[in-house]
Design a protein around this motif. Structure first.
Motif, PDB file in Angstrom:
ATOM      1  N   LEU A 274       0.848  -1.201   0.000  1.00 15.77           N
ATOM      2  CA  LEU A 274       0.000   0.000   0.000  1.00 15.77           C
ATOM      3  C   LEU A 274       0.884   1.253   0.000  1.00 15.77           C
ATOM      4  O   LEU A 274       0.638   2.195  -0.767  1.00 15.77           O
ATOM      5  N   SER A 275       1.903   1.244   0.830  1.00 14.86           N
ATOM      6  CA  SER A 275       2.798   2.401   0.911  1.00 14.86           C
ATOM      7  C   SER A 275       3.486   2.666  -0.435  1.00 14.86           C
ATOM      8  O   SER A 275       3.609   3.816  -0.879  1.00 14.86           O
ATOM      9  N   ALA A 276       3.927   1.593  -1.107  1.00 13.59           N
ATOM     10  CA  ALA A 276       4.587   1.748  -2.410  1.00 13.59           C
ATOM     11  C   ALA A 276       3.616   2.327  -3.448  1.00 13.59           C
ATOM     12  O   ALA A 276       3.978   3.190  -4.258  1.00 13.59           O
ATOM     13  N   LEU A 277       2.389   1.875  -3.385  1.00 15.05           N
ATOM     14  CA  LEU A 277       1.347   2.347  -4.302  1.00 15.05           C
ATOM     15  C   LEU A 277       1.038   3.827  -4.036  1.00 15.05           C
ATOM     16  O   LEU A 277       0.919   4.637  -4.959  1.00 15.05           O
ATOM     17  N   GLU A 278       0.952   4.169  -2.758  1.00 18.83           N
ATOM     18  CA  GLU A 278       0.625   5.531  -2.336  1.00 18.83           C
ATOM     19  C   GLU A 278       1.728   6.521  -2.712  1.00 18.83           C
ATOM     20  O   GLU A 278       1.470   7.586  -3.268  1.00 18.83           O
ATOM     21  N   ASN A 279       2.979   6.131  -2.412  1.00 15.71           N
ATOM     22  CA  ASN A 279       4.100   7.075  -2.525  1.00 15.71           C
ATOM     23  C   ASN A 279       4.922   6.937  -3.804  1.00 15.71           C
ATOM     24  O   ASN A 279       5.815   7.729  -4.060  1.00 15.71           O
ATOM     25  N   GLY A 280       4.665   5.898  -4.590  1.00 13.50           N
ATOM     26  CA  GLY A 280       5.484   5.672  -5.785  1.00 13.50           C
ATOM     27  C   GLY A 280       6.926   5.359  -5.421  1.00 13.50           C
ATOM     28  O   GLY A 280       7.855   5.553  -6.204  1.00 13.50           O
ATOM     29  N   GLN A 281       7.119   4.837  -4.245  1.00  8.63           N
ATOM     30  CA  GLN A 281       8.448   4.509  -3.710  1.00  8.63           C
ATOM     31  C   GLN A 281       8.370   3.196  -2.937  1.00  8.63           C
ATOM     32  O   GLN A 281       7.318   2.941  -2.343  1.00  8.63           O
ATOM     33  N   PRO A 282       9.427   2.414  -2.825  1.00 13.19           N
ATOM     34  CA  PRO A 282      10.704   2.535  -3.506  1.00 13.19           C
ATOM     35  C   PRO A 282      10.572   2.183  -5.000  1.00 13.19           C
ATOM     36  O   PRO A 282      10.007   1.151  -5.348  1.00 13.19           O
ATOM     37  N   ALA A 283      11.145   3.063  -5.840  1.00 11.93           N
ATOM     38  CA  ALA A 283      11.053   2.878  -7.292  1.00 11.93           C
ATOM     39  C   ALA A 283      12.359   2.330  -7.860  1.00 11.93           C
ATOM     40  O   ALA A 283      13.440   2.653  -7.363  1.00 11.93           O
ATOM     41  N   ILE A 284      12.242   1.509  -8.903  1.00 12.67           N
ATOM     42  CA  ILE A 284      13.429   0.967  -9.583  1.00 12.67           C
ATOM     43  C   ILE A 284      13.944   2.020 -10.562  1.00 12.67           C
ATOM     44  O   ILE A 284      13.179   2.531 -11.389  1.00 12.67           O
ATOM     45  N   GLU A 285      15.222   2.337 -10.468  1.00 12.20           N
ATOM     46  CA  GLU A 285      15.856   3.284 -11.393  1.00 12.20           C
ATOM     47  C   GLU A 285      17.060   2.577 -12.026  1.00 12.20           C
ATOM     48  O   GLU A 285      17.803   1.893 -11.331  1.00 12.20           O
ATOM     49  N   LEU A 286      17.251   2.768 -13.323  1.00  7.76           N
ATOM     50  CA  LEU A 286      18.395   2.147 -14.002  1.00  7.76           C
ATOM     51  C   LEU A 286      18.956   3.107 -15.053  1.00  7.76           C
ATOM     52  O   LEU A 286      18.180   3.816 -15.705  1.00  7.76           O
TER      53      LEU A 286
END
Ligand code: 13P
Ligand code: SF4
Length: 312
Positions: A274-286
């Motif tokens: 839920l937190s990832a969905l809410e905050n868009g974090q933690p996000a994968i960056e490459l």
């Protein structure tokens, strides 16, 4: 509002898809848009029209989704959800290894980092490894990395002599062959079904070897009523859902432990999702160059799998 209601509301608002591996906790599997093995998940990631991917799995899986969708937001509920196989092949050491076999093609199991994927000719999963290996002519010299158990198993059934990187899955490699023998004696009517990340000694005793999806399908379609299951515990949730009248006995890792949870897969929880969905974090960056180089061998895998009818 209930946790699941909040997730349902947000996933709609954000046009997000929730992808989950069979090793996730049951409540995550039950809320996911798609639950599958590594091959199915990669295919779903390649096809999705969602703006955001919530990947309930481990880091290499979310990274693969990002490589296939560089413009989408890909989040992993817990960034510490790694994998012992991916960790076994660090970039520098793997480059030196590959360079020491200049006339070999490199097949990498999807359980590896993006850096290792950039050095690979093609990626495979446990669901298509045989077909990927056999897509190369017999005389082609091959490196298989990073799982030596899966590589050894594929060597044994294809008659190849691939050079193997010395990596293992810390969950499957320690499943007890002794416990399997004991379970087989106690339950002579049970069939042993095993994931190819297990040791050769255990695989030799198996009635069926396959990816998580293949094990699930086998247990559903086969006529037996009882199975000894040599893989991570999470798969039992779907097995039991699909075949409520059958009995599934999980293979323990040693005398003192009756479970074999992947410590990385089990880091994800509904709260973190839920937190990832809410905050868009933690996000994968490459980095862009890594995405471009790593995408080729993944796309090659998907093309071969499509041609072979393994995916649609
Ligand atoms: P599959 O999803 O290909 O069955 O692999 C299992 C696994 O260990 C994933 O980390
Ligand atoms: Fe990696 Fe093994 Fe866990 Fe799968 S079960 S994520 S291969 S450590």
């Amino acid at each position: 509002m209930q946790l699941t209601d909040k997730i349902n509301k947000l996933r709609k608002e954000k046009n997000a898809i929730i992808l989950a591996h069979y090793y996730q906790v049951p409540e995550i599997q039950d809320i996911a848009d798609y639950v599958g093995d590594s091959l199915g998940l990669a295919q779903q990631a390649a096809q999705t029209k969602a703006d955001m991917i919530v990947f309930a799995g481990v880091h290499f899986m979310a990274e693969t989704a990002k490589i296939l969708n560089p413009d989408k937001l890909v989040v992993l509920p817990d960034m510490n959800a790694g994998c012992s196989l991916a960790a076994s092949a660090p970039e520098k050491e793997f480059r030196a290894f590959v360079n020491s076999y200049p006339d070999h093609k490199v097949i990498s199991y999807i359980n590896c980092t993006a850096a290792v994927k950039t050095m690979s000719d093609v990626i495979c999963t446990s669901g298509n490894a045989v077909q990927i290996v056999e897509s190369f002519p017999k005389e082609t010299k091959l490196i298989f990395a990073p799982d030596k158990n899966l590589g050894g198993y594929i060597n044994s059934i294809t008659g190849r002599d691939m050079v193997l990187w010395d990596g293992t899955c810390e969950v499957h490699d320690i499943l007890s062959t002794e416990a399997v023998i004991k379970l087989k004696m106690e339950h002579p009517d049970a069939k042993l079904i095993a994931h190819p990340e297990c040791k050769a000694a255990l695989l030799q005793l198996a009635d069926f070897v396959g990816s998580t999806t293949a094990l699930l399908n086998f247990s559903k379609n086969d006529s037996s009523k009882k199975y000894i299951v040599a893989t991570e515990t999470g798969i039992l949730h779907k097995m039991q859902q699909q075949s409520p009248d059958k009995t599934f006995l999980i293979v323990p890792s040693d005398e003192t432990c009756n479970c074999n949870d992947c410590p990385y897969m089990k880091l994800n929880t509904l709260e973190k999702l839920l937190s990832a969905l809410e905050n868009g974090q933690p996000a994968i960056e490459l980095p862009e160059d890594v995405i471009i180089k790593a995408r080729k061998p993944i796309e090659r895998m998907l093309e071969i799998s499509k041609k072979m009818g393994l995916i649609k």
